[in-house]
Design a protein around this motif. Structure first.
Motif, PDB file in Angstrom:
ATOM      1  N   ALA A 181       0.856  -1.192   0.000  1.00 25.62           N
ATOM      2  CA  ALA A 181       0.000   0.000   0.000  1.00 25.62           C
ATOM      3  C   ALA A 181       0.888   1.237   0.000  1.00 25.62           C
ATOM      4  O   ALA A 181       1.846   1.325   0.772  1.00 25.62           O
ATOM      5  N   VAL A 182       0.571   2.199  -0.872  1.00 26.30           N
ATOM      6  CA  VAL A 182       1.421   3.372  -1.069  1.00 26.30           C
ATOM      7  C   VAL A 182       0.541   4.619  -1.131  1.00 26.30           C
ATOM      8  O   VAL A 182      -0.524   4.591  -1.772  1.00 26.30           O
ATOM      9  N   PRO A 183       0.958   5.730  -0.508  1.00 21.75           N
ATOM     10  CA  PRO A 183       0.222   6.986  -0.731  1.00 21.75           C
ATOM     11  C   PRO A 183       0.187   7.330  -2.223  1.00 21.75           C
ATOM     12  O   PRO A 183       1.213   7.281  -2.909  1.00 21.75           O
ATOM     13  N   ALA A 184      -0.980   7.654  -2.719  1.00 28.13           N
ATOM     14  CA  ALA A 184      -1.118   7.946  -4.151  1.00 28.13           C
ATOM     15  C   ALA A 184      -0.224   9.108  -4.574  1.00 28.13           C
ATOM     16  O   ALA A 184       0.238   9.159  -5.717  1.00 28.13           O
ATOM     17  N   ALA A 185       0.052  10.027  -3.652  1.00 26.08           N
ATOM     18  CA  ALA A 185       0.894  11.177  -3.977  1.00 26.08           C
ATOM     19  C   ALA A 185       2.310  10.778  -4.327  1.00 26.08           C
ATOM     20  O   ALA A 185       3.045  11.567  -4.937  1.00 26.08           O
ATOM     21  N   LEU A 186       2.716   9.566  -3.974  1.00 25.90           N
ATOM     22  CA  LEU A 186       4.089   9.106  -4.237  1.00 25.90           C
ATOM     23  C   LEU A 186       4.211   8.320  -5.537  1.00 25.90           C
ATOM     24  O   LEU A 186       5.315   7.905  -5.895  1.00 25.90           O
ATOM     25  N   CYS A 187       3.127   8.123  -6.238  1.00 23.26           N
ATOM     26  CA  CYS A 187       3.147   7.308  -7.455  1.00 23.26           C
ATOM     27  C   CYS A 187       3.272   8.192  -8.695  1.00 23.26           C
ATOM     28  O   CYS A 187       2.537   9.178  -8.845  1.00 23.26           O
TER      29      CYS A 187
END
Length: 342
Positions: A124-130
């Motif tokens: 799971a990753v913060p969308a802002a980091l993609c």
């Protein structure tokens, strides 16, 4: 699903865990490739006292998006930044997003916030980091994070057309930095490695170095150059090399460095007269927050920077323990290890 943890000294273990839950600002990624970072080597060597999740050099496919996510959709191919600035922070609004530094409350972070990281089936990753990409491979995508580190070092050093440049340290980041320096129009590009890493030294020459010095065979501060010294020095080796490197600098030169050390290894003493009389600058690069990912992706997808040749070891998740141990046990043959998944 399977996930992998590490612990000193050079221990790795896989666990069966639940697929991570995502928050409203997160995405669930199916991990397609994940690089093994040099800092994770340090953790595995002596710094990780307990089982620690690892893997932040990630590329993958979006499987699920949180309810507040608007910049991504299911099926997008993305690479992951380790951190990014808060666009509402005072630093960012004053035109300096890079000053949202490590430990700042405004920083949006991945490392240290997840129990499951990139050496897993999903994370799971913060969308802002993609950051989305198009044509490069997932293996290349896994190297965009360290390439961003190299780009930050390169920009900090301000290499100019006609400079003579020395790159010290020929790991993956050093080899990426060397390519950027060459592309920027340096007159001569020199590299400094060791005889223990012949594959890295060969790659340095292939990627454009005029000469590779072996610092375990030659005294660093006694190296000779056509102009007496060099105009820029970029250090990706341990910071302890910096005092000797200052002796190689031409008047008005810039020495920039990236690297993390612990304890006494982080300490060094400079002769202030050398720095003063050479009118040189010493600049620290720290790729926190991560920047320049779109530029890095474009340079790879347009064929200007070669990341594929840096990948010396690949293995699937189920063989990650064996693959990592093979990479660690054979440093002469290694440059970069990447876990890949179908």
């Amino acid at each position: 699903m399977k996930t992998t943890y590490l612990k000193a000294k050079y221990q790795f273990k896989q666990f069966d865990v639940d697929i991570p839950q995502i928050g409203k600002d997160d995405v669930l990624l199916k991990v397609k490739a994940c690089g093994f970072c040099g800092h994770e080597m340090i953790l595995a060597r002596y710094a990780a006292e307990d089982w620690t999740p690892f893997g932040h050099e990630i590329s993958g496919v979006v499987e699920k998006v949180g309810e507040a996510v608007t910049n991504l959709k299911v099926g997008d191919r993305v690479v992951v930044e380790t951190s990014t600035f808060d666009p509402c922070s005072a630093a960012a609004r004053n035109g300096h997003p890079e000053l949202d530094g490590l430990g700042e409350p405004d920083l949006i972070n991945y490392i240290g916030t997840r129990d499951v990281m990139g050496f897993s089936e999903y994370t799971a990753v913060p969308a802002a980091l993609c950051v989305k990409f198009d044509t490069m491979s997932f293996e290349e995508g896994a190297l965009i994070e360290p390439f961003g580190v190299a780009m930050d070092l390169f920009k900090t050093s301000q290499v100019e057309l006609g400079d003579d440049v020395l790159v010290i340290g020929l790991g993956a980041i050093g080899l990426m930095t060397l390519q950027l320096v060459k592309r920027a129009g340096a007159r001569h590009v020199y590299a400094a490695g060791t005889s223990r890493s012949p594959k890295k030294n060969e790659l340095a020459l292939k990627l454009g170095a005029d000469k590779v010095f072996l610092t375990d065979k030659e005294d660093l501060k006694s190296l000779k150059f056509p102009r007496g010294g060099v105009d820029k020095i970029l250090v990706t080796a341990p910071p302890s090399v910096i005092p000797d490197a200052t002796h190689l600098m031409n008047l008005g030169g810039i020495l920039s460095f990236i690297g993390i050390a612990y304890g006494e290894a982080a300490m060094f003493t400079l002769d202030s007269n050398v720095v003063h009389h050479k009118k040189m600058q010493i600049r620290a690069s720290d790729a926190v927050p991560a920047l320049y990912f779109p530029l890095c992706i474009d340079l790879v997808e347009s064929g200007q920077i070669d990341l594929k040749s840096l990948i010396s070891h690949t293995f699937p998740l189920e063989n990650a323990i064996e693959g990592l141990k093979d990479f660690i046990d054979h440093p002469a043959d290694g440059v970069k290890a990447v876990m890949v998944q179908p």
